[in-house]
Design an enzyme around this catalytic site. Sequence first.
Site, mmCIF file in Angstrom:
data_model
loop_
_atom_site.group_PDB
_atom_site.id
_atom_site.type_symbol
_atom_site.label_atom_id
_atom_site.label_comp_id
_atom_site.label_asym_id
_atom_site.label_seq_id
_atom_site.Cartn_x
_atom_site.Cartn_y
_atom_site.Cartn_z
ATOM 1 N N ASP A 149 0.821 -1.120 0.123
ATOM 2 C CA ASP A 149 -0.030 -0.122 -0.020
ATOM 3 C C ASP A 149 0.748 1.255 -0.142
ATOM 4 O O ASP A 149 1.638 1.649 0.947
ATOM 5 C CB ASP A 149 -1.038 -0.042 1.041
ATOM 6 C CG ASP A 149 -1.815 1.134 1.422
ATOM 7 O OD1 ASP A 149 -2.009 1.951 0.531
ATOM 8 O OD2 ASP A 149 -2.195 1.335 2.396
ATOM 9 N N GLU A 175 -1.478 11.283 0.717
ATOM 10 C CA GLU A 175 -2.740 10.343 1.082
ATOM 11 C C GLU A 175 -2.646 9.929 2.337
ATOM 12 O O GLU A 175 -3.697 9.768 3.026
ATOM 13 C CB GLU A 175 -2.938 9.353 -0.183
ATOM 14 C CG GLU A 175 -4.241 8.646 -0.030
ATOM 15 C CD GLU A 175 -4.583 7.335 0.633
ATOM 16 O OE1 GLU A 175 -5.614 7.080 1.182
ATOM 17 O OE2 GLU A 175 -3.508 7.061 1.323
ATOM 18 N N GLU A 176 -1.374 9.245 2.761
ATOM 19 C CA GLU A 176 -1.374 8.372 3.896
ATOM 20 C C GLU A 176 -1.475 9.513 5.262
ATOM 21 O O GLU A 176 -1.692 9.107 6.234
ATOM 22 C CB GLU A 176 -0.150 7.530 4.059
ATOM 23 C CG GLU A 176 -0.212 6.603 3.110
ATOM 24 C CD GLU A 176 -1.039 5.522 3.628
ATOM 25 O OE1 GLU A 176 -1.984 5.402 4.300
ATOM 26 O OE2 GLU A 176 -0.941 4.381 2.645
ATOM 27 N N HIS A 280 -0.487 -1.988 6.980
ATOM 28 C CA HIS A 280 0.531 -0.966 7.515
ATOM 29 C C HIS A 280 1.438 -1.517 8.411
ATOM 30 O O HIS A 280 2.128 -0.830 9.126
ATOM 31 C CB HIS A 280 -0.434 0.123 8.139
ATOM 32 C CG HIS A 280 -0.932 1.278 7.203
ATOM 33 N ND1 HIS A 280 -1.657 2.311 7.772
ATOM 34 C CD2 HIS A 280 -1.354 1.107 5.972
ATOM 35 C CE1 HIS A 280 -2.160 3.038 6.710
ATOM 36 N NE2 HIS A 280 -1.981 2.304 5.732
#
Length: 305
Positions: A149, A175-176, A280
């Site tokens: 990811d 984005e994260e 994650h």
Amino acid sequence: MPLMDILTDILKIQSTSGDESAIKDFLLNQIRIRQTSWKVQPEIYHGPQVHDCLLLKFGKPRGAVFAHIDTIGFMTRYQNQIVPIGGPDVEDSVSVVGQDRLGPIKCNITENEGQLTHDFPRQIAPGTRLSFEQDIQISEKFIQAAYLDNRLGVYNALKLCETLENGWVVFSTYEEHGGGSVPALLNFIQKESPISFGLISDITWVTDGVQHHDGVVISIRDKHIPRKIFLDKILELASDSKIPFQLEIEDAGSSDGREVQFSPYFIDWCFIGAPEDNVHSPKEKVSLFDLNAMIEMYRYLMAHL
């Protein structure tokens, strides 16, 4: 260099949110090398006006594919303190790497009562970015590594470039850790060559309703809800394609789709991506069958929407 080799290369490039220049430069170089073999030669947009984002315009776009190039990670604070970037899953004594002005860094991060600390033998310069140490494992059925990811979403977008005739391929940032670049990118796109829809090339979760080897995931909703009439069109095309897919219905999680929905433009969106275990963490795990279905689905949808 085969594309799978590109995947292993980009998995090793650090690009925590706000520090995406290295991965952007790598992608730009690879695009320039490879674009002569693509079906359509894109117009390439990059530079200070779009920070570390990268946009490719193919033909006459009707829609866009968004793939974020940033990752979760860590930042050093004071003494041996660490603060997260995004939402990393900290296992016991997880190994991280980075570099400050005194040289390369490899150490362990531990969590104690919500406080993250490192065990490097000297103080690391405050503000240094650290990322999970990479250990890429590819078997007959799975790929396992840190930062699938969204390296797989980026890989999917690059594969799409080989055959795409009309559309934008957009590599976004931030984005994260709160998002932020997509609304500005949409403003750029709508002035240059407007679109009516966006597909989010990202990686989702294995859950009780989403499993490995069942195909790419089409998300009906996460924390946010796309427009049903657009979802119905996506699902009809997906069924016609005969490409394996599964549906996701969740009440949490988010993506660049949120940024599209919150933008000042009436643009439909849908998150479509392979599911992963160990989200994650340094050991994210994705089925190669599902990844292949993701690549095929994007090619089909962008040709038919």
